[in-house]
Design an enzyme around this catalytic site. Structure first.
Site, short mmCIF file in Angstrom:
data_model
loop_
_atom_site.label_atom_id
_atom_site.label_comp_id
_atom_site.label_asym_id
_atom_site.label_seq_id
_atom_site.Cartn_x
_atom_site.Cartn_y
_atom_site.Cartn_z
N ASN A 10 -5.09 6.28 -2.17
CA ASN A 10 -4.65 6.63 -0.81
C ASN A 10 -4.03 8.03 -0.75
O ASN A 10 -4.17 8.73 0.25
CB ASN A 10 -3.66 5.59 -0.28
N GLU A 28 -4.90 -0.87 -8.71
CA GLU A 28 -3.94 0.10 -9.24
C GLU A 28 -2.73 -0.70 -9.75
O GLU A 28 -2.09 -1.42 -8.98
CB GLU A 28 -3.51 1.09 -8.15
N SER A 82 0.83 -1.21 0.00
CA SER A 82 0.00 0.00 0.00
C SER A 82 0.86 1.25 0.00
O SER A 82 0.49 2.25 -0.59
CB SER A 82 -0.86 0.05 1.26
N HIS A 133 -2.04 -3.06 -6.67
CA HIS A 133 -2.62 -2.64 -5.39
C HIS A 133 -4.12 -2.87 -5.40
O HIS A 133 -4.87 -2.13 -6.04
CB HIS A 133 -2.28 -1.16 -5.12
#
Ligand SMILES: NC(=O)c1ccc[n+]([C@@H]2O[C@H](COP(=O)([O-])OP(=O)(O)OC[C@H]3O[C@@H](n4cnc5c(N)ncnc54)[C@H](O)[C@@H]3O)[C@@H](O)[C@H]2O)c1
Length: 282
Positions: A190, A152, A119, A140
Site C-alpha cells: 500500500n 505481509e 491495513s 496483512h
C-alpha cells in the site's frame, strides 16, 4: 511454536476469507462474530466459495465437507482460549482493535500469537493494549484473501523473532506467500501502490487521458496485468480514498492524498464494481 488451532475475529470480507484459508489448509478454526446471525453469514460465505471450488474441480466434495467441519462459530472471545494463533479482522478502528486485543490478552494462552490484519493502523499501538506486545504481529492479507497469495508479516518494534517466525510459518503452511516487513505506514504494497494509483488518476486530467487509454498505456507499456482505473474499480473507490487519507495523514506526502476526481466519484456513489459504476460501467 507450532500452530494447530486458529481463531479469527470478525468474519466480514477479510475474516471469512482468512477462515476459509485456515480450514482449507487443515487447521481447526474458531470464527468469532458479534452476533450468531453474522457468524452464520460468515460461514455461508466460506461454504459458498468452498462449494464453488468443488464445481471448478479445485477440491473434492469430501475435502469441502471436511474443511467446513473444521470451522466452529462463537460470539465469545473467551472461546478462543485454546487457539495458538488469533487473527483479528474487525473494523479498521484503533480503539475497537485495542479493546479486542486487551480481551484476547486476558483470555488466550500466554504463548499464543496475536495478529492483526490492519491495513493502515500501527501494529505497535494495537500491541500496546496487551501485556505481551512481544506476541503481537501484523498479518496483512490482500482482498480476496483466498485468491491473492501475499501476506505481509509485520514486525512491530516489540514483536519477538519467535512470534514473527510462527506467523510466517503458518502463512506458508496455509499455502500463502509471506514476506516480512517493519511496522511502517502502508507496510510494503500500500505504501507504494496508493500514491502510484493516485498519480495515474491525476495524469488522467493533467494529460487529458481517457480511463481506457490509461489502462491500455499501463498494461501494454509498463506490463501491468491490470490497468490502474480497472484496479481502483476492483478495490473500491471508497476503500482506496480511505486508504489514501490514512497514508496521507501519517506520512503527509501530497501524492498520497486522494485526487479530487476520486473524492467526487465517491460522493456520487460511483464506487467501482461493487456499485455497478466507477471508471467503467459493470
Ligand atoms: N477489505 C479489504 O480490502 C482489506 C484488505 C486488507 C486488510 N483489510 C483490513 O481487514 C479488516 C477488516 O476489514 P473488512 O474489509 O473485512 O471489513 P468488513 O466490514 O467486511 O468486516 C468487519 C468485521 O468487523 C466486525 N465488527 C464490527 N463491529 C465490531 C465490534 N464492535 N466488535 C468486534 N467486531 C466488530 C464485523 O462484524 C465484521 O466481521 C480491517 O482492519 C481492514 O483494514 C481489509
Amino acid at each position: 511454536m507450532e500452530i494447530r488451532k486458529v481463531g479469527v475475529v470478525g468474519l466480514g470480507t477479510m475474516g471469512a476469507g482468512i477462515a476459509q484459508i485456515s480450514v482449507q489448509s487443515g487447521f481447526e478454526t474458531v470464527g468469532r462474530e458479534v452476533s450468531a446471525e453474522l457468524g452464520e453469514r460468515g460461514r455461508a460465505t466460506v461454504d459458498r466459495y468452498l462449494t464453488r471450488g468443488v464445481e471448478k474441480g479445485r477440491l473434492t466434495q469430501d475435502e469441502r465437507d471436511a474443511a467446513l467441519a473444521r470451522l466452529t462459530l462463537t460470539t465469545e472471545l473467551s472461546d478462543l482460549a485454546d487457539c495458538d494463533l488469533v487473527i483479528e479482522a474487525a473494523l479498521e478502528e484503533l480503539e475497537l482493535k485495542r479493546e479486542i486485543f486487551t480481551e484476547l490478552d486476558r483470555v488466550t494462552r500466554p504463548d499464543a500469537v496475536l495478529a492483526t490484519n490492519t491495513s493502515a493502523l500501527s501494529v505497535s499501538e494495537i500491541a500496546e493494549a496487551t501485556k505481551r506486545p512481544e506476541r503481537v504481529v501484523g498479518m496483512h492479507f490482500f482482498n480476496p484473501a483466498p485468491v491473492l497469495p501475499l501476506v505481509e508479516i509485520v514486525r512491530a518494534p516489540e514483536s519477538s523473532d519467535e512470534a514473527v517466525d510462527s506467523a510466517y510459518a503458518w502463512a506458508e503452511a496455509a499455502g500463502k506467500q509471506p514476506v516480512r516487513c517493519n511496522d511502517t505506514p502502508g507496510f510494503i504494497v500500500n505504501r507504494i501502490l496508493i500514491p502510484l494509483l493516485n498519480d495515474c488518476v491525476r495524469v488522467l486530467d493533467e494529460a487529458g487521458v481517457q480511463p481506457e487509454d490509461m489502462d491500455k498505456a499501463m498494461t501494454s507499456g509498463a506490463g501491468w496485468p491490470l490497468g490502474p482505473c480497472a484496479l481502483i474499480d476492483l478495490i473500491g473507490v471508497d476503500v482506496h480514498v480511505h486508504a489514501s487519507n490514512a497514508l496521507h495523514g501519517k506520512l503527509g506526502e501530497a501524492r498520497m492524498a486522494p485526487p479530487e476526481r476520486l473524492v467526487q466519484m465517491q460522493e456520487a456513489g460511483k464506487l467501482g464494481r461493487k456499485s455497478g459504476e466507477g471508471f467503467y460501467k459493470y
